[in-house]
Design a protein around this motif. Structure first.
Motif, PDB file in Angstrom:
ATOM      1  N   LEU A 193      43.775  35.113  46.262  1.00 36.42           N
ATOM      2  CA  LEU A 193      44.038  33.706  45.959  1.00 36.42           C
ATOM      3  C   LEU A 193      45.191  33.567  44.980  1.00 36.42           C
ATOM      4  N   GLN A 216      39.778  36.988  44.644  1.00 34.72           N
ATOM      5  CA  GLN A 216      40.478  36.104  43.720  1.00 34.72           C
ATOM      6  C   GLN A 216      41.919  36.565  43.495  1.00 34.72           C
ATOM      7  N   ALA A 264      36.257  39.734  42.845  1.00 34.54           N
ATOM      8  CA  ALA A 264      37.496  39.738  42.052  1.00 34.54           C
ATOM      9  C   ALA A 264      38.696  40.045  42.943  1.00 34.54           C
ATOM     10  N   SER A 271      37.619  28.550  36.101  1.00 32.36           N
ATOM     11  CA  SER A 271      37.822  28.877  37.511  1.00 32.36           C
ATOM     12  C   SER A 271      37.917  27.645  38.403  1.00 32.36           C
ATOM     13  N   ASN A 305      34.702  32.175  33.076  1.00 31.84           N
ATOM     14  CA  ASN A 305      34.587  31.593  34.410  1.00 31.84           C
ATOM     15  C   ASN A 305      34.697  30.069  34.392  1.00 31.84           C
ATOM     16  N   ALA A 321      42.639  31.231  38.413  1.00 29.11           N
ATOM     17  CA  ALA A 321      42.362  32.363  39.305  1.00 29.11           C
ATOM     18  C   ALA A 321      42.362  33.686  38.537  1.00 29.11           C
ATOM     19  N   ARG A 355      39.260  34.060  36.436  1.00 32.28           N
ATOM     20  CA  ARG A 355      38.081  34.342  37.263  1.00 32.28           C
ATOM     21  C   ARG A 355      38.045  35.810  37.675  1.00 32.28           C
ATOM     22  N   VAL A 356      39.196  36.394  37.915  1.00 28.99           N
ATOM     23  CA  VAL A 356      39.255  37.833  38.200  1.00 28.99           C
ATOM     24  C   VAL A 356      38.675  38.618  37.024  1.00 28.99           C
TER      25      VAL A 356
END
Length: 279
Positions: free
Chosen positions: A251, A248, A245, A183, A180, A154, A157-158
């Motif tokens: 998340l 994420q 973002a 992710s 990514n 996570a 991915r941000v």
């Protein structure tokens, strides 16, 4: 050794994902060209509109609304089958991919991605994502807790979305694709945690519920981002990725909260134990 015990649904899943990738890219490119022709731009502009800044803004603004309608209708029609197939099958995993506004953003200046370069970019992104999830993820599980890997995925991915939002050249876009590739970690971890708190005969219903939620999120997310993208196109084209973002980050916070819940005192397990004791 019987090969059928090793290879089960993998070839089918591979072909499904590959066809979905090719279809998504072709449809988005077709929409851009058709919108360009409908707006009566010259053939030279439609063949390389990424190098014509003003025309590209007009084309992408209308194309995003066309894709908004296309994705909404296509995804809405898949909801009944998601529910039925999820309830019928306990062994078929499902993953819904979403390209959304990526091709629109990367064809804008200063990236100027051509269809060929975008194809290379997307192929590399999909390959790395699959290779990391299938090859590296099981190895990391041997020495790192799965919840830690979920948080790592996570977080990366941000960073990937932020890097993509402010990318000014090709290598930054490709670097975001590399980051990514991690992710995919949160998905299997969260599914594993969900399956551990339901009975075996409820696995199908659980996966059906998760697939339905995925579908609804795709409808809402695609609609929102296809509508948001043209509104910020002239000021900050990458703003949609900043919003992604932000989701994420939410998340990441939820995964951190789950990691702090003791396994032996999970709320769902405790509730189930109380019901069993009362009976």
């Amino acid at each position: 050794m019987d090969l059928r015990t090793i290879v089960t649904v993998e070839p089918v899943v591979f072909l499904y994902l590959m066809s979905g990738l090719l279809n998504s890219f072709a449809v988005q490119q077709l929409v851009l060209v058709k919108v360009c022709e409908e707006l009566h731009f010259e053939k030279e502009v439609c063949s390389s509109f990424s190098h014509n800044s003003q025309e590209s803004l007009v084309i992408q603004s209308k194309a995003s609304y066309v894709m908004l309608l296309y994705v909404a209708v296509l995804t809405f029609l898949s909801i009944p089958m998601s529910i039925l197939l999820g309830a019928w099958s306990d062994q078929g995993g499902r993953k819904l991919g979403e390209q959304a506004i990526l091709i629109l953003f990367l064809t804008l200046p200063p990236q100027h991605f051509s269809p060929e370069l975008y194809g290379v970019y997307n192929a590399m992104k999909m390959f790395l994502g699959g290779a990391v999830l299938v090859g590296l993820f099981p190895l990391l599980l041997r020495c790192i807790r799965e919840i830690t890997l979920a948080k790592l995925g996570a977080l990366l991915r941000v960073v990937s979305f932020i890097l993509l939002a402010f990318s000014t050249n090709t290598w930054m876009a490709f670097l975001s694709a590399v980051m990514n590739s991690f992710s995919g970690f949160p998905g299997p971890v969260l599914r594993s945690m969900a399956s551990s708190v339901v009975e075996q005969n409820e696995q199908g219903a659980m996966y059906s519920c998760m697939a339905s939620i995925d579908t609804i999120c795709i409808i809402i997310g695609s609609s929102a981002f296809y509508a948001l993208y043209p509104e910020t196109l002239s000021t900050l084209p990458g703003f949609s990725f900043i919003v992604m973002a932000g989701f994420q980050v939410i998340l990441l916070i939820l995964v951190q909260w789950l990691s702090e819940i003791p396994t032996s005192h999970h709320p769902l397990i405790d509730a189930e134990n109380r019901n069993t004791t009362e009976e």
